[in-house]
Design a protein around this motif. Sequence first.
Motif, short mmCIF file in Angstrom:
data_model
loop_
_atom_site.label_atom_id
_atom_site.label_comp_id
_atom_site.label_asym_id
_atom_site.label_seq_id
_atom_site.Cartn_x
_atom_site.Cartn_y
_atom_site.Cartn_z
N ASP A 1 0.36 9.28 10.47
CA ASP A 1 1.32 8.28 10.00
C ASP A 1 0.62 6.99 9.60
N LEU A 2 -0.34 6.58 10.45
CA LEU A 2 -1.07 5.33 10.15
C LEU A 2 -1.85 5.45 8.85
N SER B 1 -0.90 3.90 1.43
CA SER B 1 0.09 3.30 0.52
C SER B 1 -0.27 1.85 0.22
N LEU B 2 -0.70 1.12 1.25
CA LEU B 2 -1.12 -0.27 1.02
C LEU B 2 -2.33 -0.33 0.10
N MET B 3 -3.24 0.64 0.25
CA MET B 3 -4.45 0.66 -0.57
C MET B 3 -4.14 0.92 -2.04
N LEU C 1 0.10 22.88 10.50
CA LEU C 1 -0.60 21.62 10.20
C LEU C 1 -0.65 21.32 8.69
N PRO C 2 -1.06 22.28 7.85
CA PRO C 2 -1.14 21.95 6.42
C PRO C 2 0.19 21.48 5.84
N GLU C 3 1.27 22.18 6.21
CA GLU C 3 2.58 21.81 5.68
C GLU C 3 3.01 20.42 6.18
N GLU C 4 2.73 20.15 7.47
CA GLU C 4 3.08 18.83 8.02
C GLU C 4 2.34 17.72 7.32
N ILE C 5 1.07 17.95 7.05
CA ILE C 5 0.28 16.92 6.36
C ILE C 5 0.79 16.75 4.94
N ALA C 6 1.09 17.87 4.29
CA ALA C 6 1.59 17.80 2.91
C ALA C 6 2.89 17.00 2.86
N LEU D 1 2.22 13.28 3.29
CA LEU D 1 1.64 12.70 2.07
C LEU D 1 2.72 12.52 1.01
N SER D 2 3.54 13.55 0.83
CA SER D 2 4.48 13.45 -0.28
C SER D 2 5.57 12.43 0.02
N SER D 3 5.99 12.33 1.30
CA SER D 3 7.04 11.33 1.56
C SER D 3 6.48 9.92 1.48
#
Length: 279
Positions: free
Chosen positions: A95-96, A102-104, A128-133, A136-138
């Motif tokens: 999350d961090l 996003s700030l970058m 894990l892959p789906e959670e990370i995806a 990222l997309s949200s």
Amino acid sequence: TACQSADKVQTYHRDLDIGERSRLTLEARLRRAIDQHELELWYQPKVDGRSGRLIGAEGLVRWRDPKEGLIPPGHFIPLAEETGLIVPLTNQVLDLVCADLSLMHAPGLSPVKVSVNISAAQLDDERLPEEIAQRLSSAGLSPLDLELEITERALMARLDSVLGTLSALHRLGISLSLDDFGTGYSSLGYLGRFPIDELKIDQSFVRDLGTGAADEMVVRAIVALARGLGLWVIAEGIETQEQATWLCANGCEWHQGYLYSRPLERDAFLQLLDRRAPP
Ligand code: C2E
Ligand code: CA
Ligand code: CA
Ligand code: CA
């Protein structure tokens, strides 16, 4: 509250030895720290050693305890791995990193790829892959913005069980870097089978570079291996100009270490990305 349960744990286990008792207390405190968002992600620059140009960063977790101040990951990651707290901890790190990425990407900044460390046990988790995806997309980010660092040791311990997870991450476009490379007894035959993008030379091999030490042979071999397998290579723990010069002369131009910068708080790192800021 979490605060009271920490005390309860300590009292209940009065008969345990001090080591075990403080371990339980630490576990309860870490659980509360995650709940209360006391974890921070700091960023250590990765640099092109020839030009000094910023090419990326590694996110490194820190725990800001209200009483004890900043606690380094070596003091709580092993415990988190033993107790399963590594799952919520990593979710918070993800999350961090998404929020910071996003700030970058704000106007006026030049964003770079950022890596985070993923513990061994989590590679067994097929979600894990789906959670990370999803994360990222949200956050409106691309998988190309993120890299995961996985220790060579972790990979080699789970050769078969992690292949599916790594392949799924790779298909998404997330880069994979094999961390602490050279310390995990890779079977070279297996290495080519894994969908990894980068080898990260462990800092233990970097220490004596430029002095004619035996480690120079090891580093040369790793660089040749990376080249042969078509992988990127980066060295970490670079503290001296001698080490940096030796690495550049021997085909390893991507560098990370105190010579260039210590890990920085998020806002200090964001300033490095500011195109309008004075160098
Ligand atoms: P690592 O992934 O090998 O990270 C490199 C460590 O070396 C970092 O320590 C970094 O601050 C330190 N370092 C960087 N440059 C130099 C240098 O020039 N000289 C020396 N002597 N050290 C340098 P840190 O931040 O204390 O992290 C320690 C370990 O904790 C990391 O080792 C990683 O295994 C783990 N870790 C950190 N953040 C996370 C995280 O979010 N999740 C997980 N699972 N593990 C993490
Ligand atoms: Ca790492
Ligand atoms: Ca490392
Ligand atoms: Ca290490």
